[in-house]
Design a protein around this motif. Sequence first.
Motif, PDB file in Angstrom:
ATOM      1  N   VAL A 104      36.198  17.613  -3.694  1.00 12.18           N
ATOM      2  CA  VAL A 104      36.870  18.269  -4.818  1.00 12.18           C
ATOM      3  C   VAL A 104      37.884  17.316  -5.456  1.00 12.18           C
ATOM      4  N   GLY A 105      38.624  16.608  -4.637  1.00 12.43           N
ATOM      5  CA  GLY A 105      39.589  15.645  -5.159  1.00 12.43           C
ATOM      6  C   GLY A 105      38.929  14.529  -5.947  1.00 12.43           C
ATOM      7  N   ASN A 106      37.822  14.022  -5.420  1.00 16.99           N
ATOM      8  CA  ASN A 106      37.105  12.948  -6.122  1.00 16.99           C
ATOM      9  C   ASN A 106      36.565  13.422  -7.469  1.00 16.99           C
ATOM     10  N   VAL A 107      35.987  14.610  -7.485  1.00 18.45           N
ATOM     11  CA  VAL A 107      35.432  15.148  -8.733  1.00 18.45           C
ATOM     12  C   VAL A 107      36.556  15.400  -9.742  1.00 18.45           C
ATOM     13  N   THR A 108      37.656  15.994  -9.272  1.00 16.95           N
ATOM     14  CA  THR A 108      38.790  16.258 -10.158  1.00 16.95           C
ATOM     15  C   THR A 108      39.390  14.966 -10.695  1.00 16.95           C
ATOM     16  N   GLY A 109      39.521  13.966  -9.821  1.00 20.74           N
ATOM     17  CA  GLY A 109      40.053  12.677 -10.255  1.00 20.74           C
ATOM     18  C   GLY A 109      39.172  12.011 -11.285  1.00 20.74           C
ATOM     19  N   ALA A 110      37.871  12.022 -11.042  1.00 23.35           N
ATOM     20  CA  ALA A 110      36.936  11.413 -11.990  1.00 23.35           C
ATOM     21  C   ALA A 110      36.957  12.154 -13.323  1.00 23.35           C
ATOM     22  N   SER A 167      44.003  10.755 -11.139  1.00 19.39           N
ATOM     23  CA  SER A 167      44.052   9.826  -9.999  1.00 19.39           C
ATOM     24  C   SER A 167      45.024  10.316  -8.932  1.00 19.39           C
ATOM     25  N   GLY A 168      46.139  10.889  -9.362  1.00 17.72           N
ATOM     26  CA  GLY A 168      47.114  11.431  -8.413  1.00 17.72           C
ATOM     27  C   GLY A 168      46.550  12.591  -7.618  1.00 17.72           C
ATOM     28  N   ILE A 169      45.829  13.468  -8.296  1.00 13.28           N
ATOM     29  CA  ILE A 169      45.192  14.596  -7.615  1.00 13.28           C
ATOM     30  C   ILE A 169      44.169  14.087  -6.608  1.00 13.28           C
ATOM     31  N   GLU A 170      43.412  13.091  -7.007  1.00 17.08           N
ATOM     32  CA  GLU A 170      42.408  12.515  -6.099  1.00 17.08           C
ATOM     33  C   GLU A 170      43.070  11.922  -4.852  1.00 17.08           C
ATOM     34  N   GLY A 171      44.137  11.183  -5.038  1.00 16.29           N
ATOM     35  CA  GLY A 171      44.840  10.587  -3.898  1.00 16.29           C
ATOM     36  C   GLY A 171      45.455  11.644  -2.993  1.00 16.29           C
ATOM     37  N   GLY A 172      46.043  12.666  -3.604  1.00 13.08           N
ATOM     38  CA  GLY A 172      46.633  13.747  -2.816  1.00 13.08           C
ATOM     39  C   GLY A 172      45.592  14.499  -2.010  1.00 13.08           C
ATOM     40  N   ALA A 224      42.789  15.812   3.013  1.00  9.64           N
ATOM     41  CA  ALA A 224      41.530  15.794   3.763  1.00  9.64           C
ATOM     42  C   ALA A 224      41.683  15.028   5.068  1.00  9.64           C
ATOM     43  N   LYS A 225      42.350  13.895   5.018  1.00  8.91           N
ATOM     44  CA  LYS A 225      42.564  13.104   6.237  1.00  8.91           C
ATOM     45  C   LYS A 225      43.419  13.877   7.237  1.00  8.91           C
ATOM     46  N   GLY A 226      44.438  14.567   6.754  1.00 12.59           N
ATOM     47  CA  GLY A 226      45.284  15.369   7.630  1.00 12.59           C
ATOM     48  C   GLY A 226      44.517  16.496   8.289  1.00 12.59           C
TER      49      GLY A 226
END
Length: 89
Positions: A33-39, A68-73, A78-80
């Motif tokens: 979701v983050g990747n799609v939103t960032g793109a 890009s900020g949303i993607e990074g967040g 996700a990692k957490g």
Amino acid sequence: MPLDNNQNQGATGAAKFVTSSLGNAVGGVARTVGNVTGAAGRGVGDTITGATGSAGKPVGDAIGSVGSGIEGGASNVAKGVENAGQWKK
């Protein structure tokens, strides 16, 4: 004979397997979701910049940066989640 202190056996091992699987699944969805939103954000920003030229560049750049900020967040979240699922601190 020493007692076996392996924490990956029995109920604990089963719980770790379930939480790890769930954590990886939720983490993967959050990352997607983050990747799609960032793109999408960068795409909209680039479109605004391209359509308006230098006048719209600040707005286009800002929208791209938000994406890009949303993607990074989302990647950090996700990692957490994945780490929590694996019982990592």
